[in-house]
Design a protein around this motif. Structure first.
Motif, mmCIF file in Angstrom:
data_model
loop_
_atom_site.group_PDB
_atom_site.id
_atom_site.type_symbol
_atom_site.label_atom_id
_atom_site.label_comp_id
_atom_site.label_asym_id
_atom_site.label_seq_id
_atom_site.Cartn_x
_atom_site.Cartn_y
_atom_site.Cartn_z
ATOM 1 N N PRO A 242 -32.556 29.994 44.638
ATOM 2 C CA PRO A 242 -31.475 30.568 43.827
ATOM 3 C C PRO A 242 -30.872 31.793 44.507
ATOM 4 O O PRO A 242 -31.580 32.634 45.072
ATOM 5 C CB PRO A 242 -32.174 30.946 42.516
ATOM 6 C CG PRO A 242 -33.396 30.086 42.475
ATOM 7 C CD PRO A 242 -33.823 29.924 43.897
ATOM 8 N N PRO A 246 -24.110 29.099 40.906
ATOM 9 C CA PRO A 246 -24.607 27.776 40.475
ATOM 10 C C PRO A 246 -24.797 26.835 41.665
ATOM 11 O O PRO A 246 -23.991 26.816 42.595
ATOM 12 C CB PRO A 246 -23.503 27.276 39.542
ATOM 13 C CG PRO A 246 -22.286 28.039 39.931
ATOM 14 C CD PRO A 246 -22.758 29.377 40.401
ATOM 15 N N TRP A 270 -34.369 20.208 34.465
ATOM 16 C CA TRP A 270 -34.100 21.611 34.793
ATOM 17 C C TRP A 270 -33.931 22.462 33.541
ATOM 18 O O TRP A 270 -34.261 23.656 33.549
ATOM 19 C CB TRP A 270 -32.871 21.694 35.688
ATOM 20 C CG TRP A 270 -33.219 21.336 37.125
ATOM 21 C CD1 TRP A 270 -34.354 21.658 37.785
ATOM 22 C CD2 TRP A 270 -32.421 20.573 38.025
ATOM 23 N NE1 TRP A 270 -34.327 21.155 39.063
ATOM 24 C CE2 TRP A 270 -33.147 20.487 39.252
ATOM 25 C CE3 TRP A 270 -31.176 19.955 37.941
ATOM 26 C CZ2 TRP A 270 -32.672 19.802 40.356
ATOM 27 C CZ3 TRP A 270 -30.693 19.285 39.057
ATOM 28 C CH2 TRP A 270 -31.421 19.211 40.248
ATOM 29 N N LEU A 275 -33.705 26.520 33.272
ATOM 30 C CA LEU A 275 -32.456 26.759 33.976
ATOM 31 C C LEU A 275 -31.274 26.392 33.088
ATOM 32 O O LEU A 275 -31.358 25.459 32.274
ATOM 33 C CB LEU A 275 -32.401 25.938 35.273
ATOM 34 C CG LEU A 275 -33.492 26.212 36.307
ATOM 35 C CD1 LEU A 275 -33.312 25.295 37.510
ATOM 36 C CD2 LEU A 275 -33.481 27.668 36.741
ATOM 37 N N ARG A 336 -23.761 29.504 35.426
ATOM 38 C CA ARG A 336 -24.884 28.590 35.238
ATOM 39 C C ARG A 336 -25.760 28.572 36.491
ATOM 40 O O ARG A 336 -25.338 28.923 37.599
ATOM 41 C CB ARG A 336 -24.394 27.167 34.960
ATOM 42 C CG ARG A 336 -23.473 27.073 33.767
ATOM 43 C CD ARG A 336 -24.162 27.547 32.478
ATOM 44 N NE ARG A 336 -23.269 27.609 31.349
ATOM 45 C CZ ARG A 336 -23.117 26.621 30.477
ATOM 46 N NH1 ARG A 336 -23.758 25.487 30.641
ATOM 47 N NH2 ARG A 336 -22.285 26.769 29.461
ATOM 48 N N ASP A 337 -26.981 28.107 36.301
ATOM 49 C CA ASP A 337 -27.893 27.956 37.436
ATOM 50 C C ASP A 337 -27.625 26.661 38.209
ATOM 51 O O ASP A 337 -27.765 26.622 39.431
ATOM 52 C CB ASP A 337 -29.354 27.958 36.950
ATOM 53 C CG ASP A 337 -29.742 29.291 36.325
ATOM 54 O OD1 ASP A 337 -29.393 30.336 36.904
ATOM 55 O OD2 ASP A 337 -30.379 29.276 35.254
#
Length: 450
Positions: A242, A246, A270, A275, A336-337
Protein backbone atom coordinates in the motif's frame (compact mmCIF):
# COMPACT_ATOMS: atom_id res chain seq x y z
CA UNK A 1 47.26 -12.55 -92.39
CA UNK A 2 44.42 -12.81 -89.89
CA UNK A 3 44.88 -13.49 -86.18
CA UNK A 4 42.24 -13.95 -83.52
CA UNK A 5 42.00 -14.92 -79.83
CA UNK A 6 39.73 -17.72 -78.59
CA UNK A 7 38.61 -18.75 -75.09
CA UNK A 8 37.09 -21.99 -73.89
CA UNK A 9 37.34 -24.67 -71.24
CA UNK A 10 40.00 -26.65 -73.15
CA UNK A 11 41.73 -26.93 -76.54
CA UNK A 12 39.38 -29.71 -77.64
CA UNK A 13 36.59 -27.15 -77.60
CA UNK A 14 38.60 -24.36 -79.26
CA UNK A 15 40.41 -26.21 -82.13
CA UNK A 16 37.25 -26.93 -84.21
CA UNK A 17 36.35 -23.24 -84.02
CA UNK A 18 39.86 -22.30 -85.23
CA UNK A 19 39.58 -24.68 -88.23
CA UNK A 20 36.17 -23.35 -89.16
CA UNK A 21 37.13 -19.69 -88.96
CA UNK A 22 40.83 -19.60 -89.98
CA UNK A 23 41.14 -22.63 -92.24
CA UNK A 24 43.14 -25.89 -92.20
CA UNK A 25 46.53 -24.08 -92.14
CA UNK A 26 45.76 -22.22 -88.92
CA UNK A 27 48.36 -22.27 -86.14
CA UNK A 28 48.18 -21.50 -82.42
CA UNK A 29 50.70 -18.81 -81.55
CA UNK A 30 50.16 -18.46 -77.80
CA UNK A 31 48.03 -19.93 -75.05
CA UNK A 32 47.47 -19.32 -71.36
CA UNK A 33 45.40 -20.84 -68.57
CA UNK A 34 42.44 -18.91 -67.14
CA UNK A 35 40.42 -19.29 -63.97
CA UNK A 36 37.12 -17.61 -63.09
CA UNK A 37 34.45 -17.73 -60.42
CA UNK A 38 34.64 -19.60 -57.13
CA UNK A 39 35.40 -18.51 -53.54
CA UNK A 40 38.92 -18.53 -52.16
CA UNK A 41 40.18 -20.63 -55.04
CA UNK A 42 37.54 -23.32 -54.61
CA UNK A 43 34.80 -24.18 -57.11
CA UNK A 44 36.38 -21.95 -59.80
CA UNK A 45 36.11 -22.77 -63.50
CA UNK A 46 39.36 -23.45 -65.31
CA UNK A 47 39.78 -22.61 -69.00
CA UNK A 48 42.27 -21.73 -71.71
CA UNK A 49 42.76 -18.68 -73.94
CA UNK A 50 44.77 -18.92 -77.19
CA UNK A 51 45.96 -16.61 -79.96
CA UNK A 52 45.71 -18.20 -83.46
CA UNK A 53 46.57 -17.15 -87.04
CA UNK A 54 45.36 -18.43 -90.40
CA UNK A 55 48.96 -19.37 -91.33
CA UNK A 56 52.46 -19.33 -89.90
CA UNK A 57 54.00 -15.81 -90.07
CA UNK A 58 56.48 -15.18 -92.86
CA UNK A 59 59.05 -13.69 -90.48
CA UNK A 60 59.39 -17.00 -88.56
CA UNK A 61 61.54 -19.70 -90.24
CA UNK A 62 62.50 -23.22 -89.34
CA UNK A 63 65.80 -23.71 -87.52
CA UNK A 64 68.34 -26.28 -88.73
CA UNK A 65 67.86 -28.43 -85.61
CA UNK A 66 64.12 -28.64 -86.13
CA UNK A 67 63.19 -25.66 -83.93
CA UNK A 68 62.09 -22.20 -85.04
CA UNK A 69 63.75 -18.80 -84.96
CA UNK A 70 62.62 -15.31 -85.90
CA UNK A 71 63.50 -14.21 -89.43
CA UNK A 72 65.32 -10.93 -90.11
CA UNK A 73 63.02 -7.98 -89.94
CA UNK A 74 61.20 -7.12 -93.16
CA UNK A 75 61.76 -3.74 -94.84
CA UNK A 76 59.53 -0.97 -93.60
CA UNK A 77 56.16 -1.21 -95.35
CA UNK A 78 54.59 1.66 -97.21
CA UNK A 79 51.90 3.65 -95.45
CA UNK A 80 48.37 2.46 -96.07
CA UNK A 81 45.37 4.51 -96.86
CA UNK A 82 42.85 5.22 -94.11
CA UNK A 83 40.32 2.40 -93.66
CA UNK A 84 42.65 -0.32 -94.97
CA UNK A 85 43.00 -3.73 -93.29
CA UNK A 86 44.74 -3.85 -89.84
CA UNK A 87 47.16 -6.59 -91.07
CA UNK A 88 49.86 -3.95 -91.72
CA UNK A 89 53.23 -3.46 -90.02
CA UNK A 90 51.88 -3.19 -86.48
CA UNK A 91 49.90 -6.43 -86.83
CA UNK A 92 52.90 -8.28 -88.29
CA UNK A 93 55.19 -7.04 -85.52
CA UNK A 94 52.69 -8.06 -82.84
CA UNK A 95 52.30 -11.49 -84.46
CA UNK A 96 56.08 -12.05 -84.54
CA UNK A 97 56.38 -10.97 -80.91
CA UNK A 98 53.63 -13.26 -79.67
CA UNK A 99 54.95 -16.18 -81.73
CA UNK A 100 58.44 -15.63 -80.25
CA UNK A 101 56.95 -15.62 -76.72
CA UNK A 102 55.09 -18.85 -77.42
CA UNK A 103 58.33 -20.40 -78.77
CA UNK A 104 60.31 -19.32 -75.69
CA UNK A 105 57.69 -20.79 -73.37
CA UNK A 106 57.79 -24.07 -75.27
CA UNK A 107 61.63 -24.25 -75.12
CA UNK A 108 61.63 -23.47 -71.41
CA UNK A 109 59.01 -26.16 -70.78
CA UNK A 110 60.89 -28.88 -72.73
CA UNK A 111 64.28 -28.08 -71.17
CA UNK A 112 65.77 -26.23 -74.16
CA UNK A 113 66.44 -29.27 -76.34
CA UNK A 114 64.24 -29.78 -79.34
CA UNK A 115 63.65 -33.46 -80.07
CA UNK A 116 63.63 -34.66 -83.68
CA UNK A 117 60.20 -34.24 -85.15
CA UNK A 118 58.46 -37.61 -85.59
CA UNK A 119 57.07 -38.71 -88.89
CA UNK A 120 53.98 -36.61 -89.49
CA UNK A 121 50.74 -38.39 -88.79
CA UNK A 122 47.47 -37.47 -90.31
CA UNK A 123 46.17 -36.01 -87.05
CA UNK A 124 49.44 -34.12 -86.46
CA UNK A 125 49.38 -32.35 -89.82
CA UNK A 126 48.10 -29.24 -88.09
CA UNK A 127 50.23 -27.46 -85.45
CA UNK A 128 47.08 -26.91 -83.41
CA UNK A 129 46.57 -30.68 -83.09
CA UNK A 130 50.15 -31.14 -81.87
CA UNK A 131 49.72 -28.48 -79.23
CA UNK A 132 46.43 -30.06 -78.18
CA UNK A 133 48.18 -33.41 -77.64
CA UNK A 134 50.93 -31.74 -75.60
CA UNK A 135 48.30 -29.98 -73.50
CA UNK A 136 46.56 -33.28 -72.79
CA UNK A 137 49.85 -34.81 -71.64
CA UNK A 138 50.49 -31.88 -69.33
CA UNK A 139 47.03 -31.96 -67.73
CA UNK A 140 47.02 -35.75 -67.25
CA UNK A 141 49.01 -35.35 -64.02
CA UNK A 142 46.79 -32.59 -62.63
CA UNK A 143 45.71 -33.18 -59.04
CA UNK A 144 42.62 -31.18 -58.02
CA UNK A 145 42.79 -29.25 -54.73
CA UNK A 146 41.24 -30.92 -51.68
CA UNK A 147 37.57 -30.19 -51.12
CA UNK A 148 36.78 -27.87 -48.21
CA UNK A 149 35.78 -29.62 -44.98
CA UNK A 150 32.05 -30.08 -44.49
CA UNK A 151 30.08 -30.41 -41.29
CA UNK A 152 28.61 -33.79 -40.64
CA UNK A 153 24.82 -34.02 -40.58
CA UNK A 154 23.24 -34.60 -37.19
CA UNK A 155 21.31 -37.81 -36.91
CA UNK A 156 17.57 -37.32 -36.40
CA UNK A 157 15.71 -39.87 -34.34
CA UNK A 158 12.08 -40.50 -35.11
CA UNK A 159 9.32 -41.60 -32.82
CA UNK A 160 5.75 -42.71 -33.36
CA UNK A 161 3.38 -40.41 -31.50
CA UNK A 162 -0.08 -41.95 -30.92
CA UNK A 163 -2.88 -39.80 -32.32
CA UNK A 164 -6.33 -41.09 -31.32
CA UNK A 165 -8.02 -39.62 -34.40
CA UNK A 166 -5.34 -40.28 -37.01
CA UNK A 167 -3.41 -43.28 -35.71
CA UNK A 168 0.37 -43.03 -35.42
CA UNK A 169 2.16 -39.83 -36.40
CA UNK A 170 5.86 -40.18 -37.19
CA UNK A 171 7.78 -37.05 -36.10
CA UNK A 172 11.31 -36.12 -35.00
CA UNK A 173 12.00 -36.30 -31.30
CA UNK A 174 12.14 -32.86 -29.66
CA UNK A 175 15.58 -31.43 -28.98
CA UNK A 176 15.29 -31.96 -25.24
CA UNK A 177 14.68 -35.72 -25.56
CA UNK A 178 17.37 -37.98 -24.18
CA UNK A 179 19.21 -40.40 -26.38
CA UNK A 180 18.39 -43.44 -24.18
CA UNK A 181 15.19 -44.82 -22.76
CA UNK A 182 13.90 -44.02 -19.29
CA UNK A 183 14.23 -46.57 -16.55
CA UNK A 184 11.19 -48.06 -14.82
CA UNK A 185 10.92 -45.27 -12.24
CA UNK A 186 11.17 -42.55 -14.88
CA UNK A 187 8.64 -44.28 -17.13
CA UNK A 188 6.15 -44.56 -14.27
CA UNK A 189 6.57 -40.87 -13.46
CA UNK A 190 6.07 -39.88 -17.09
CA UNK A 191 2.89 -41.96 -17.29
CA UNK A 192 1.51 -40.45 -14.07
CA UNK A 193 2.12 -36.90 -15.32
CA UNK A 194 0.33 -37.60 -18.59
CA UNK A 195 -2.61 -39.17 -16.74
CA UNK A 196 -2.80 -35.99 -14.60
CA UNK A 197 -3.39 -33.95 -17.76
CA UNK A 198 0.14 -32.68 -18.48
CA UNK A 199 0.87 -32.68 -22.21
CA UNK A 200 3.32 -35.31 -23.41
CA UNK A 201 5.99 -32.81 -24.50
CA UNK A 202 6.01 -30.85 -21.22
CA UNK A 203 5.89 -34.04 -19.16
CA UNK A 204 8.88 -35.56 -20.97
CA UNK A 205 10.85 -32.34 -20.66
CA UNK A 206 10.18 -32.27 -16.91
CA UNK A 207 11.18 -35.92 -16.39
CA UNK A 208 14.38 -35.51 -18.41
CA UNK A 209 15.29 -32.39 -16.45
CA UNK A 210 14.81 -34.12 -13.11
CA UNK A 211 16.67 -37.29 -14.15
CA UNK A 212 19.63 -35.46 -15.66
CA UNK A 213 20.04 -32.41 -13.44
CA UNK A 214 18.33 -33.04 -10.09
CA UNK A 215 18.41 -36.75 -9.21
CA UNK A 216 22.24 -37.09 -9.45
CA UNK A 217 22.54 -34.61 -6.56
CA UNK A 218 19.86 -36.03 -4.25
CA UNK A 219 18.98 -39.35 -2.69
CA UNK A 220 15.25 -38.54 -2.50
CA UNK A 221 12.72 -40.44 -4.67
CA UNK A 222 12.29 -39.23 -8.23
CA UNK A 223 8.61 -38.47 -7.69
CA UNK A 224 9.33 -36.08 -4.81
CA UNK A 225 12.01 -34.32 -6.83
CA UNK A 226 9.55 -33.91 -9.72
CA UNK A 227 6.96 -32.40 -7.38
CA UNK A 228 9.48 -29.83 -6.15
CA UNK A 229 10.46 -29.07 -9.74
CA UNK A 230 6.83 -28.42 -10.70
CA UNK A 231 6.47 -26.02 -7.77
CA UNK A 232 9.61 -24.16 -8.87
CA UNK A 233 8.44 -23.93 -12.48
CA UNK A 234 5.08 -22.31 -11.73
CA UNK A 235 5.59 -18.56 -11.37
CA UNK A 236 3.01 -16.73 -9.26
CA UNK A 237 2.42 -13.08 -8.44
CA UNK A 238 -0.20 -11.38 -6.30
CA UNK A 239 -0.48 -8.67 -3.64
CA UNK A 240 1.06 -5.21 -3.43
CA UNK A 241 2.51 -2.73 -0.96
CA UNK A 242 0.00 0.00 0.00
CA UNK A 243 1.19 3.51 -0.90
CA UNK A 244 -1.83 5.63 0.03
CA UNK A 245 -3.47 5.48 -3.42
CA UNK A 246 -6.04 2.91 -4.61
CA UNK A 247 -4.69 -0.25 -6.22
CA UNK A 248 -6.50 -0.50 -9.56
CA UNK A 249 -7.06 -4.12 -10.66
CA UNK A 250 -8.89 -5.09 -13.88
CA UNK A 251 -10.24 -8.50 -14.89
CA UNK A 252 -10.52 -9.26 -18.62
CA UNK A 253 -11.37 -12.40 -20.55
CA UNK A 254 -13.76 -14.14 -22.95
CA UNK A 255 -17.49 -14.32 -22.30
CA UNK A 256 -18.65 -16.80 -19.66
CA UNK A 257 -15.29 -17.57 -18.04
CA UNK A 258 -16.25 -16.14 -14.62
CA UNK A 259 -14.84 -12.61 -14.66
CA UNK A 260 -17.65 -11.03 -12.64
CA UNK A 261 -17.60 -13.88 -10.11
CA UNK A 262 -13.87 -13.35 -9.68
CA UNK A 263 -14.43 -9.61 -9.07
CA UNK A 264 -17.07 -10.41 -6.41
CA UNK A 265 -14.78 -12.90 -4.63
CA UNK A 266 -11.83 -10.50 -4.62
CA UNK A 267 -13.98 -7.66 -3.32
CA UNK A 268 -15.45 -9.81 -0.56
CA UNK A 269 -12.06 -11.14 0.50
CA UNK A 270 -10.43 -7.71 0.72
CA UNK A 271 -13.45 -6.25 2.51
CA UNK A 272 -13.11 -9.11 5.00
CA UNK A 273 -9.48 -8.06 5.48
CA UNK A 274 -10.61 -4.50 6.33
CA UNK A 275 -9.77 -2.80 3.03
CA UNK A 276 -12.12 -0.28 1.42
CA UNK A 277 -13.16 -1.37 -2.07
CA UNK A 278 -14.61 0.47 -5.04
CA UNK A 279 -16.15 -1.32 -8.03
CA UNK A 280 -16.04 -0.17 -11.65
CA UNK A 281 -17.97 -1.77 -14.49
CA UNK A 282 -16.65 -1.05 -17.96
CA UNK A 283 -19.68 -0.90 -20.27
CA UNK A 284 -18.90 0.56 -23.71
CA UNK A 285 -22.61 0.28 -24.58
CA UNK A 286 -24.63 1.84 -21.77
CA UNK A 287 -28.20 0.68 -21.19
CA UNK A 288 -30.93 1.39 -18.69
CA UNK A 289 -30.82 -2.14 -17.31
CA UNK A 290 -28.89 -2.58 -14.07
CA UNK A 291 -25.57 -4.33 -14.33
CA UNK A 292 -25.79 -7.96 -13.14
CA UNK A 293 -22.97 -7.28 -10.73
CA UNK A 294 -25.23 -5.15 -8.53
CA UNK A 295 -27.91 -7.79 -8.01
CA UNK A 296 -25.38 -10.57 -7.54
CA UNK A 297 -23.39 -8.68 -4.94
CA UNK A 298 -26.53 -7.61 -3.09
CA UNK A 299 -28.00 -11.11 -2.97
CA UNK A 300 -24.84 -13.00 -2.05
CA UNK A 301 -22.96 -10.52 0.11
CA UNK A 302 -26.08 -9.23 1.87
CA UNK A 303 -26.94 -12.69 3.05
CA UNK A 304 -23.48 -13.11 4.56
CA UNK A 305 -23.00 -9.89 6.52
CA UNK A 306 -24.47 -6.40 6.58
CA UNK A 307 -21.05 -4.76 6.32
CA UNK A 308 -20.60 -6.19 2.81
CA UNK A 309 -23.52 -4.05 1.62
CA UNK A 310 -21.35 -0.95 2.01
CA UNK A 311 -19.57 -1.54 -1.26
CA UNK A 312 -22.36 -3.11 -3.32
CA UNK A 313 -24.76 -0.18 -3.29
CA UNK A 314 -25.22 2.25 -6.13
CA UNK A 315 -22.80 4.75 -4.60
CA UNK A 316 -19.94 2.24 -4.72
CA UNK A 317 -20.47 0.88 -8.22
CA UNK A 318 -19.46 3.17 -11.08
CA UNK A 319 -20.11 2.45 -14.72
CA UNK A 320 -17.56 3.61 -17.30
CA UNK A 321 -18.36 4.00 -21.00
CA UNK A 322 -15.96 6.76 -22.05
CA UNK A 323 -12.66 8.38 -21.03
CA UNK A 324 -14.69 11.09 -19.24
CA UNK A 325 -16.46 8.43 -17.16
CA UNK A 326 -13.07 6.89 -16.34
CA UNK A 327 -11.75 10.21 -15.05
CA UNK A 328 -14.83 10.62 -12.81
CA UNK A 329 -14.41 7.07 -11.45
CA UNK A 330 -10.78 7.72 -10.58
CA UNK A 331 -11.78 10.84 -8.67
CA UNK A 332 -14.71 9.11 -6.98
CA UNK A 333 -12.65 6.18 -5.66
CA UNK A 334 -9.49 8.14 -4.94
CA UNK A 335 -9.75 7.44 -1.20
CA UNK A 336 -10.27 3.65 -1.50
CA UNK A 337 -7.66 0.98 -0.91
CA UNK A 338 -8.68 -1.14 -3.91
CA UNK A 339 -10.55 -0.34 -7.12
CA UNK A 340 -11.73 -3.48 -8.94
CA UNK A 341 -12.61 -3.16 -12.64
CA UNK A 342 -15.01 -5.60 -14.27
CA UNK A 343 -15.11 -5.78 -18.10
CA UNK A 344 -17.52 -7.33 -20.63
CA UNK A 345 -16.60 -10.52 -22.45
CA UNK A 346 -14.14 -10.21 -25.29
CA UNK A 347 -14.51 -12.31 -28.42
CA UNK A 348 -11.26 -13.55 -29.94
CA UNK A 349 -12.17 -11.96 -33.28
CA UNK A 350 -14.18 -8.98 -31.95
CA UNK A 351 -11.80 -6.12 -32.72
CA UNK A 352 -14.44 -3.39 -32.29
CA UNK A 353 -15.33 -4.34 -28.71
CA UNK A 354 -11.69 -4.97 -27.91
CA UNK A 355 -10.80 -1.44 -28.98
CA UNK A 356 -13.64 0.09 -26.94
CA UNK A 357 -12.64 -1.81 -23.78
CA UNK A 358 -9.01 -0.89 -24.35
CA UNK A 359 -9.86 2.82 -24.52
CA UNK A 360 -11.72 2.64 -21.19
CA UNK A 361 -8.88 0.75 -19.52
CA UNK A 362 -6.36 3.32 -20.71
CA UNK A 363 -8.39 6.00 -18.94
CA UNK A 364 -8.60 3.92 -15.73
CA UNK A 365 -4.84 3.20 -15.72
CA UNK A 366 -4.94 -0.22 -13.97
CA UNK A 367 -1.86 -1.46 -12.13
CA UNK A 368 -2.81 -5.10 -12.76
CA UNK A 369 -4.75 -6.67 -15.64
CA UNK A 370 -5.70 -10.29 -14.97
CA UNK A 371 -6.63 -12.54 -17.90
CA UNK A 372 -9.39 -14.81 -16.61
CA UNK A 373 -9.27 -18.26 -18.24
CA UNK A 374 -10.96 -21.51 -17.20
CA UNK A 375 -8.71 -24.46 -16.47
CA UNK A 376 -10.58 -26.70 -18.93
CA UNK A 377 -9.80 -24.40 -21.89
CA UNK A 378 -7.77 -26.29 -24.50
CA UNK A 379 -4.09 -25.45 -24.82
CA UNK A 380 -4.20 -23.80 -28.24
CA UNK A 381 -7.36 -21.87 -27.35
CA UNK A 382 -5.72 -20.60 -24.16
CA UNK A 383 -2.66 -19.47 -26.12
CA UNK A 384 -4.85 -17.58 -28.60
CA UNK A 385 -6.88 -15.95 -25.81
CA UNK A 386 -3.76 -14.78 -23.97
CA UNK A 387 -2.44 -13.30 -27.20
CA UNK A 388 -5.64 -11.28 -27.67
CA UNK A 389 -5.90 -10.21 -24.02
CA UNK A 390 -2.28 -9.05 -24.08
CA UNK A 391 -3.53 -6.21 -26.30
CA UNK A 392 -5.53 -5.03 -23.28
CA UNK A 393 -2.40 -5.06 -21.12
CA UNK A 394 -2.87 -8.48 -19.47
CA UNK A 395 0.10 -9.16 -17.16
CA UNK A 396 -1.28 -12.01 -15.03
CA UNK A 397 -3.47 -15.09 -15.46
CA UNK A 398 -6.41 -15.75 -13.13
CA UNK A 399 -7.49 -19.38 -13.49
CA UNK A 400 -11.23 -19.92 -13.05
CA UNK A 401 -13.50 -22.95 -12.68
CA UNK A 402 -10.77 -25.29 -11.50
CA UNK A 403 -13.47 -27.41 -9.89
CA UNK A 404 -15.00 -28.08 -13.34
CA UNK A 405 -11.83 -29.62 -14.79
CA UNK A 406 -11.05 -33.29 -14.28
CA UNK A 407 -7.27 -32.90 -14.40
CA UNK A 408 -4.92 -30.37 -12.80
CA UNK A 409 -2.08 -30.91 -15.27
CA UNK A 410 -3.38 -28.04 -17.39
CA UNK A 411 -2.06 -25.64 -14.73
CA UNK A 412 1.51 -26.74 -15.48
CA UNK A 413 0.87 -26.49 -19.21
CA UNK A 414 -0.54 -22.98 -18.83
CA UNK A 415 2.38 -21.85 -16.69
CA UNK A 416 4.92 -23.42 -19.07
CA UNK A 417 3.49 -22.01 -22.32
CA UNK A 418 2.68 -18.52 -21.05
CA UNK A 419 5.19 -15.91 -19.95
CA UNK A 420 2.59 -14.49 -17.52
CA UNK A 421 2.54 -15.48 -13.83
CA UNK A 422 -0.53 -17.04 -12.22
CA UNK A 423 -2.36 -14.82 -9.72
CA UNK A 424 -5.50 -16.46 -8.30
CA UNK A 425 -7.61 -19.61 -8.75
CA UNK A 426 -11.34 -20.02 -8.24
CA UNK A 427 -12.76 -23.42 -7.35
CA UNK A 428 -16.46 -23.02 -6.50
CA UNK A 429 -19.41 -20.67 -6.04
CA UNK A 430 -19.00 -19.61 -2.40
CA UNK A 431 -18.63 -15.89 -1.68
CA UNK A 432 -16.57 -15.07 0.23
CA UNK A 433 -14.40 -18.10 -0.29
CA UNK A 434 -13.71 -20.59 -3.05
CA UNK A 435 -10.81 -18.46 -4.22
CA UNK A 436 -7.15 -18.71 -3.30
CA UNK A 437 -3.85 -17.21 -4.38
CA UNK A 438 -2.03 -19.38 -6.90
CA UNK A 439 0.74 -21.36 -5.23
CA UNK A 440 3.28 -23.61 -6.95
CA UNK A 441 3.44 -26.06 -4.05
CA UNK A 442 -0.32 -26.66 -3.90
CA UNK A 443 -0.50 -27.03 -7.68
CA UNK A 444 2.35 -29.55 -7.62
CA UNK A 445 0.53 -31.58 -4.94
CA UNK A 446 -2.64 -31.60 -7.05
CA UNK A 447 -0.71 -32.94 -10.06
CA UNK A 448 1.37 -35.46 -8.04
CA UNK A 449 -0.55 -36.15 -4.82
CA UNK A 450 1.49 -37.08 -1.75
Amino acid sequence: MKFKSYAGKDLAEIVPRIRDELGPDAVILKQRQTQSGGVGGFFSRRGVEVLAADRAPADVVAAPDGGAVAAPPAPAPQPQAQGASDSGPSAAALLAETFAEALNEHVARTGGDAAPAPAPQEEDAMPAARMLRERREETSAYVPPPAPPTRGANAIRLEAVPQPERGLHIAPLPVFARGDELDEEGSDLLLELERAGVSGEIARRLVDEVVLHVQPFSARPLRELARDRIAARIRTEQGWTPDGSPRRIAIVGPTGVGKTAAVVRLAAAWAEAGLSVGLVSVAPELSEEPHPLTARLGAIAGSEADRLLAYVGGNDLARVASPMDAARALQRFGDRDVMLIDTPGVGIASDARLEAIGCSLIGLEPHEVHAALPLALAGREADAAIGVLARLGANRVLVTKTDEARFAGGLLDLASRSALPLSYMTCGLGIPGDMAPADGGSIARRILPI
